[in-house]
Enzyme design. Sequence first.
Site, PDB file in Angstrom:
ATOM      1  N   HIS A  61     -20.658  26.945  34.792  1.00 48.64           N
ATOM      2  CA  HIS A  61     -21.463  28.162  34.841  1.00 48.64           C
ATOM      3  C   HIS A  61     -21.097  29.129  33.715  1.00 48.64           C
ATOM      4  CE1 HIS A  61     -21.230  27.290  39.411  1.00 48.64           C
ATOM      5  NE2 HIS A  61     -22.286  26.694  38.914  1.00 48.64           N
ATOM      6  N   LYS A  71     -13.666  35.913  32.025  1.00 46.48           N
ATOM      7  CA  LYS A  71     -13.092  35.713  33.358  1.00 46.48           C
ATOM      8  C   LYS A  71     -11.592  35.475  33.266  1.00 46.48           C
ATOM      9  CE  LYS A  71     -17.305  33.454  35.041  1.00 46.48           C
ATOM     10  NZ  LYS A  71     -17.894  32.181  35.487  1.00 46.48           N
ATOM     11  N   TYR A 131     -11.345  34.938  40.765  1.00 46.99           N
ATOM     12  CA  TYR A 131     -11.521  35.207  39.345  1.00 46.99           C
ATOM     13  C   TYR A 131     -12.102  36.588  39.128  1.00 46.99           C
ATOM     14  CZ  TYR A 131     -16.236  33.203  40.068  1.00 46.99           C
ATOM     15  OH  TYR A 131     -17.487  32.902  40.539  1.00 46.99           O
ATOM     16  N   ASP A 169     -26.196  23.082  41.344  1.00 47.35           N
ATOM     17  CA  ASP A 169     -25.443  22.593  40.183  1.00 47.35           C
ATOM     18  C   ASP A 169     -25.928  21.220  39.720  1.00 47.35           C
ATOM     19  OD1 ASP A 169     -23.993  24.922  40.117  1.00 47.35           O
ATOM     20  OD2 ASP A 169     -22.122  24.042  40.830  1.00 47.35           O
TER      21      ASP A 169
END
Length: 186
Positions: A61, A71, A131, A169
Amino acid sequence: MPFIETGIQGLLVFEPVVFDDSRGFFYEAYNQKIFGGAGIENQFVQDNQSRSTYGVIRGLHYQVAPFVQAKLIRALSGSILDVAVDIRKGSPTFGKVFSIELSEANKKQLFLPAGFAHGFSVLSEVAEVLYKCDQFYSKASEHGIIYNDPALNIDWQVPLDKAIVSDKDLMLPDFAHCVNPFEYKG
């Protein structure tokens, strides 16, 4: 410095100093001054946490402008294989895959700057992942790359018959056809 170079510019592994004693342990998972000293000036605005079982693969992603995200990823419990793909056009490491085990035991974290696709697989029975993001989530800016693209040849360290991937996904494009506005800035 508690940062380890990965061979890909901007992608860093953070190994905190851990203080162990008979009561348990203590460490600073994030300290703006320490990260700033390594050139990471990102202001994190959102924390995301997930819990997944063995074999789950999430990703790959990323978000595009105006909600591009950097991130900082870590495993709070269990163990994951964290994966980053450099998708910055013109980068000397364009298309290169970096993976590292992040676990409750090793307490390592991966700093992922903008211009990378990100995913992870769960190697333990259960894993909780946290995250930090320096931009808010935006469904309209969300994009990705199919986890099993043969051009990337990622070893998720999970047998294919045990892999659990979301329908969302599974519909992601391959690397050659993904939406990719990122340019390497040197």
